[in-house]
Each structure stands twice: as C-alpha cells, then as structure tokens.
Design an enzyme around this catalytic site. Structure first.
Site, short mmCIF file in Angstrom:
data_model
loop_
_atom_site.label_atom_id
_atom_site.label_comp_id
_atom_site.label_asym_id
_atom_site.label_seq_id
_atom_site.Cartn_x
_atom_site.Cartn_y
_atom_site.Cartn_z
N TYR A 31 -2.22 6.70 16.22
CA TYR A 31 -3.53 6.48 16.18
C TYR A 31 -4.30 6.20 14.93
CZ TYR A 31 -8.46 8.09 16.89
OH TYR A 31 -9.81 8.05 16.93
N LYS A 48 -6.22 2.67 13.61
CA LYS A 48 -7.75 2.82 13.35
C LYS A 48 -7.75 2.41 11.79
CE LYS A 48 -9.99 3.96 17.07
NZ LYS A 48 -10.79 3.19 17.65
#
Length: 267
Positions: A173, A177
């Site tokens: 994750y 990002k």
C-alpha cells in the site's frame, strides 16, 4: 512573446464545478463527496461494487437540492473511465473540473494481518500500483479534454503519512501511494502550463472508515496520544482539506503533499 499567465486560468468557484470522486460509494470517498455537496458542486459519485450506497448518497444530495449522479466504473479500465467522463459531462452540461483520485484496491488496514517483508509477494505490490497509479493516470487523461475546454482543472490524489513514518508494515500500500506522490509532482510540472493543479492530501488512520474498521481500538488510542492535537483524524477532517485544493483559494498551489493527521507526522 506570449504571456505565460495567459495559459493559467483560475479555478471555477465550487458552485460552478463538477467534481468527480473515485471510490466514493462508501468510506472516505463518500465523506469527501459529502463535503463538496454544501458548497454547491455537482457531484459524480464513482463506484465499482457499492452501487446501493452510491445511489443512496446521490439521492440524498439531490433531496437537499444538490446535483449528483452515481456512475459505475473500474478506474483501472481506461474505456470505462472515458465513458464515465462522457456520461458526467452529458448529465451536467459541462465537463468535470475537479478529479479526486480516492479509489483504492482492496486492502485491510490491520497491521497484524499484513505479510512481512521477507514473505510478501510482488503481486500484492502490482495490485496496489495498478489501483493507485494506473487508476489515476486513466482519470487524469480522461479529464484533460474537459480541463482544456475550461481553461483549468484540479486533481487531488489521496496519499498516506506512512511515507514519513512507516509504523505499520503496509509495504504494498505504501509503495503504491509513494508512486502516486511521484506522479503528483511530475504531472503538476507537466500540466501546469494548461492551468491544471495537481496536489495530494495524505492522512493516517482515519476514525473510522470501512478500510479501518478492522483496526483495534487500542491502536486508535495510541495514535491520539502521539498526535500533537491529541485526537485521531476523522474522514470529515480529511475531506475539508480536499475541498480546499479544489477551490480558488488554492490557485497558487500545485505539486504539493499536505499531511492531515492532527500533527502525528510533521514533514
């Protein structure tokens, strides 16, 4: 010689804008869409699976005199994204002027369930890159025709404060990002002459969204204790910053990453 200022138009007032929020059928995306509604913006509530809640949100906005439409599209499917923008422009009679890239590949924010670095499979990274980066590329490219027609545009990408403080092992994750942050800066530089501002709003764990529903209560308490303002950020807190970046007040800001986490991370 041409005047560089001629290529950089001001943003439209919020009550003249069409704002598209990806993944806004529930969770943080729904909170962001709700924050724009009182400002008078027309809302495109994008969803992939949450048809019922997306339609309920659109109906609730309309019931209060607002303008909203729910549109299904997988943001990683460029054709579906193009069709969504065409549908939105036809619905409201004007192009989308602000895009909020909030949609997230399936993910549970529970550090105890995440794979450690020596076990995680690259396919997990690929899923996050696809959701964060490919999805954003698709929406921004689909928006550009309308941005050029309007003379300006706003893109707000949703990031994370784990860049600065990777306290939990969300390897995939966070990497996805981080790639989106790089895209935010390079696209801001490239699209600036067209009057397009591209920024990111990053937060930590929010109290509470669907994604953070599995988070143990003691983790929220620890975050509050470590934050300068001694509280955990809510989706509504976060959404207010997104609205700022869509507004004319942010006209001189592009390529930036604003951290909204009550002073948990300062950087």
């Amino acid at each position: 010689m041409s005047n560089p200022q001629a290529f950089t138009s001001e943003a439209l007032p919020l009550d003249e804008q069409v704002v598209l929020v990806t993944g806004s059928g529930r969770g943080l995306g729904a909170a962001i869409a709700k924050a724009f509604a009182p400002e008078g913006a027309a809302l495109v509530i994008n969803y992939r699976y949450s048809a019922e809640t997306a339609e309920e949100l659109a109906e609730a906005v309309r019931a209060r005199g607002g303008r909203a439409v729910a549109i299904e599209a997988d943001v990683t499917d460029s054709r579906a994204v193009d069709a969504m923008f065409e549908t939105a422009a036809a619905e409201f009679g004007t192009p989308v002027s602000t895009v909020v890239n909030n949609a997230l590949a399936d993910f549970s924010f529970n550090g105890d369930e995440r794979q450690p670095a020596d076990e995680i499979d690259y396919s997990d990274f690929a899923d996050q890159f696809r959701g964060s980066v490919e999805g954003a590329v698709n929406t921004i490219q689909a928006a550009m025709h309308g941005f050029r027609e309007l003379g300006s545009g706003r893109v707000i990408n949703i990031g994370t404060n784990l860049f600065q403080d990777p306290v939990v092992p969300y390897h995939d994750y966070t990497a996805g990002k981080a790639a989106l942050l790089s895209l935010t800066r390079t696209f801001a530089k490239d699209l600036g002459p067209a009057g397009v501002r591209v920024n990111m709003v990053s937060g930590g764990l929010l109290r509470t969204t669907d994604a953070s529903s599995a988070t143990p209560e003691e983790v929220f308490d620890q975050i509050a204790a470590a934050s300068a303002l001694r509280r955990v950020t809510t989706p509504e807190d976060f959404a207010s910053a997104v609205v700022f970046f869509a507004s004319p007040a942010s006209r001189a800001v592009t390529g930036q990453n604003l951290i909204v986490d009550n002073g948990l991370v300062m950087g």
